[in-house]
Design a protein around this motif. Structure first.
Motif, short mmCIF file in Angstrom:
data_model
loop_
_atom_site.label_atom_id
_atom_site.label_comp_id
_atom_site.label_asym_id
_atom_site.label_seq_id
_atom_site.Cartn_x
_atom_site.Cartn_y
_atom_site.Cartn_z
N LEU A 113 3.01 0.64 14.21
CA LEU A 113 4.05 0.99 13.05
C LEU A 113 5.54 1.31 14.08
N THR A 114 6.60 0.69 13.63
CA THR A 114 7.79 0.93 14.21
C THR A 114 9.11 1.50 13.31
N PRO A 115 9.99 2.27 13.94
CA PRO A 115 10.96 2.61 13.04
C PRO A 115 11.69 1.48 12.44
N ALA A 116 12.15 1.50 11.24
CA ALA A 116 12.98 0.68 10.54
C ALA A 116 14.33 1.14 10.05
N SER A 117 15.25 0.55 10.77
CA SER A 117 16.81 1.15 10.58
C SER A 117 17.37 0.33 9.22
N TYR A 118 16.75 -0.81 8.91
CA TYR A 118 17.05 -1.53 7.81
C TYR A 118 15.75 -2.16 6.99
N MET A 119 15.65 -2.32 5.82
CA MET A 119 14.61 -2.81 4.99
C MET A 119 14.62 -4.43 4.94
N ASN A 120 13.59 -4.82 5.39
CA ASN A 120 13.28 -6.12 5.23
C ASN A 120 12.90 -6.62 3.69
N ASN A 121 12.78 -7.63 3.29
CA ASN A 121 12.46 -7.99 1.92
C ASN A 121 10.87 -8.08 1.66
N CYS A 122 9.99 -7.44 2.30
CA CYS A 122 8.51 -7.45 2.33
C CYS A 122 8.28 -6.08 1.80
N TYR A 123 8.90 -5.05 1.75
CA TYR A 123 8.59 -3.71 1.48
C TYR A 123 7.87 -3.64 -0.18
N ALA A 124 8.59 -4.61 -1.06
CA ALA A 124 8.15 -4.43 -2.25
C ALA A 124 6.73 -5.04 -2.32
N CYS A 125 6.28 -5.82 -1.49
CA CYS A 125 5.02 -6.38 -1.44
C CYS A 125 3.85 -5.31 -1.23
N LEU A 126 4.19 -4.67 -0.29
CA LEU A 126 3.20 -3.56 0.05
C LEU A 126 3.95 -2.36 0.86
N PHE A 127 3.91 -1.04 0.45
CA PHE A 127 4.27 0.03 1.01
C PHE A 127 3.65 1.31 0.78
N PHE A 128 3.37 2.15 1.76
CA PHE A 128 2.58 3.36 1.70
C PHE A 128 3.87 4.47 1.70
N PHE B 40 14.65 3.63 -0.09
CA PHE B 40 14.88 3.38 1.39
C PHE B 40 16.24 3.98 1.87
N ASP B 41 17.04 3.57 1.05
CA ASP B 41 18.51 3.87 1.59
C ASP B 41 18.90 5.51 1.18
N ILE B 42 18.05 6.09 0.28
CA ILE B 42 18.30 7.47 0.15
C ILE B 42 17.50 8.39 1.06
N LEU B 43 16.19 7.77 1.57
CA LEU B 43 15.63 8.51 2.59
C LEU B 43 16.38 8.51 3.73
N THR B 44 16.83 7.32 4.14
CA THR B 44 17.66 7.05 5.46
C THR B 44 18.86 8.08 5.16
N SER B 45 19.35 8.22 4.06
CA SER B 45 20.67 9.37 4.19
C SER B 45 20.11 10.67 4.31
N GLN B 46 18.91 11.15 4.04
CA GLN B 46 18.48 12.57 4.08
C GLN B 46 17.93 12.55 5.48
N GLY B 47 17.84 11.69 6.51
CA GLY B 47 17.33 11.58 7.67
C GLY B 47 16.03 11.57 7.71
N LYS B 48 15.28 11.01 6.72
CA LYS B 48 13.88 10.95 7.02
C LYS B 48 13.70 9.43 7.21
N PRO B 49 12.70 9.22 8.34
CA PRO B 49 12.73 7.74 8.96
C PRO B 49 11.58 7.09 8.28
N ASN B 50 12.20 5.91 7.98
CA ASN B 50 11.36 4.85 7.43
C ASN B 50 10.63 3.79 8.38
N TYR B 51 9.42 3.47 8.08
CA TYR B 51 8.64 2.45 9.27
C TYR B 51 8.37 1.01 8.52
#
Length: 206
Positions: free
Chosen positions: A120-135, A157-168
């Motif tokens: 896993l690595t932190p994701a500062s932006y969302m790639n176009n593969c999240y809709a294929c599979l995400f936990f 992804f955008d809302i969680l980022t704005s809330q300070g919750k890290p995406n991966y």
């Protein structure tokens, strides 16, 4: 345990067999299949499967929302019906599905990898593969308004980022399948355009 949520129109070949494979995973407590088709596919032989027959196409994102509401467990996997992979990825990511994290999505490199590490690595932006599979932990899932096919994962992804919750994102894991076998059909083009308009409007309202 984990709830696996999958919308389907039964387009990809081998999907029934994939459901059987997922059901064998010890960490899977249930598979919530949101069936947007009018087909009569026999699934009663698959353990853990909750087959929700909608009788018409309610579309992908409303199916996600419904699946999350129906889910029994706090750990969620939302996955497309055309994804092919070694489902041991569930075991590798399982302990990382926690309240303090946002989305854990498939990295683009997963379609170019022969590895089975699942870093896993932190994701500062969302790639176009999240809709294929995400936990995601159920407490981090945000119900997606209005959109039907695209941009729902980006909305969360955008809302969680704005809330300070890290995406991966997941790296070093071999994934395959022919993506967008259903949503890539011509009849979905207008819906995608409409989804972009909705996403743009709602993003300005956040």
């Amino acid at each position: 345990m984990i709830s696996v949520i999958i919308p389907t129109l039964w387009k990809p070949e081998g999907f029934l067999e994939r459901l059987e494979e997922i059901s064998k995973n010890a960490n899977v407590g249930e598979i919530i299949l949101i069936d947007n088709s009018t087909l009569n596919v026999h699934t009663s032989h698959i353990p853990k499967l909750r087959h929700i027959k909608e009788g018409s196409n309610t579309y992908v994102i409303p199916a996600w929302n419904k699946g999350v509401k129906l889910s029994k467990y706090d750990k969620l996997l939302i996955v497309n019906d055309d994804v092919e992979t070694d489902w041991n990825i569930i075991d590798i990511i399982y302990n990382d599905i926690t309240k303090d994290k946002g989305l854990i999505g498939a990295g683009v490199s997963c379609w170019q990898s022969n590895n089975k590490v699942g870093n896993l690595t932190p994701a500062s932006y969302m790639n176009n593969c999240y809709a294929c599979l995400f936990f995601v932990h159920k407490s981090s899932y945000i119900e997606i308004p209005e959109m039907k096919v695209h941009f729902g994962d980006l909305w969360i992804f955008d809302i969680l980022t704005s809330q300070g919750k890290p995406n991966y994102q997941i790296l070093d894991w071999d994934m395959g399948g022919e993506s967008e076998q259903t949503s890539g059909l011509p009849e979905f083009s207008i819906i995608k355009e409409q989804d972009f308009v909705v996403y743009s409007r709602l993003s300005n309202l956040k």
